[in-house]
Design an enzyme around this catalytic site. Structure first.
Site, PDB file in Angstrom:
ATOM      1  N   HIS A  12       0.838  -1.189   0.000  1.00  0.00           N
ATOM      2  CA  HIS A  12       0.000   0.000   0.000  1.00  0.00           C
ATOM      3  C   HIS A  12       0.874   1.240   0.000  1.00  0.00           C
ATOM      4  O   HIS A  12       2.035   1.204   0.402  1.00  0.00           O
ATOM      5  CB  HIS A  12      -0.947   0.031   1.206  1.00  0.00           C
ATOM      6  CG  HIS A  12      -0.232   0.022   2.516  1.00  0.00           C
ATOM      7  ND1 HIS A  12       0.278   1.159   3.083  1.00  0.00           N
ATOM      8  CD2 HIS A  12       0.092  -0.991   3.346  1.00  0.00           C
ATOM      9  CE1 HIS A  12       0.880   0.847   4.218  1.00  0.00           C
ATOM     10  NE2 HIS A  12       0.790  -0.449   4.400  1.00  0.00           N
ATOM     11  N   ALA A  62      14.593 -21.250   2.093  1.00  0.00           N
ATOM     12  CA  ALA A  62      13.424 -21.299   2.971  1.00  0.00           C
ATOM     13  C   ALA A  62      13.182 -19.956   3.655  1.00  0.00           C
ATOM     14  O   ALA A  62      14.116 -19.270   4.076  1.00  0.00           O
ATOM     15  CB  ALA A  62      13.621 -22.378   4.041  1.00  0.00           C
ATOM     16  N   ALA A  91      18.316 -18.294   2.615  1.00  0.00           N
ATOM     17  CA  ALA A  91      17.189 -18.511   3.527  1.00  0.00           C
ATOM     18  C   ALA A  91      17.001 -17.278   4.404  1.00  0.00           C
ATOM     19  O   ALA A  91      17.972 -16.704   4.906  1.00  0.00           O
ATOM     20  CB  ALA A  91      17.438 -19.739   4.389  1.00  0.00           C
TER      21      ALA A  91
END
Length: 80
Positions: free
Chosen positions: A7, A34, A52
């Site tokens: 936004h 991950a 990750a």
């Protein structure tokens, strides 16, 4: 996590103003670790590795290792 919406930051009376979205582009041969977060409008170049837990807020040039918050290029890899 691929996050394609956000936004606009509004004024003091309403910080979460109008919603916006932007696509994410992932090149060939990319490995995303991950719990990495890819933010709206980001392009990840061919052959990149995203570590990750990284937060990718900017485009990633091809054949690099990116990690951290925000993600930064840590090293380069050879291309074929």
């Amino acid at each position: 996590m691929f996050v394609t919406a956000t936004h606009v930051v509004g004024d003091a009376t309403r910080r979460a103003a109008a919603a916006t979205s932007a696509p994410i582009v992932v090149g060939d041969g990319v490995w995303i670790g991950a719990r990495a977060i890819i933010l709206p409008g980001v392009s990840i170049g061919d052959g990149c590795v995203i570590a990750a837990g990284a937060v990718v807020a900017r485009d990633c040039e091809p054949h690099g290792l990116y990690g951290g918050v925000p993600a930064m290029r840590i090293r380069s890899y050879e291309s074929l």
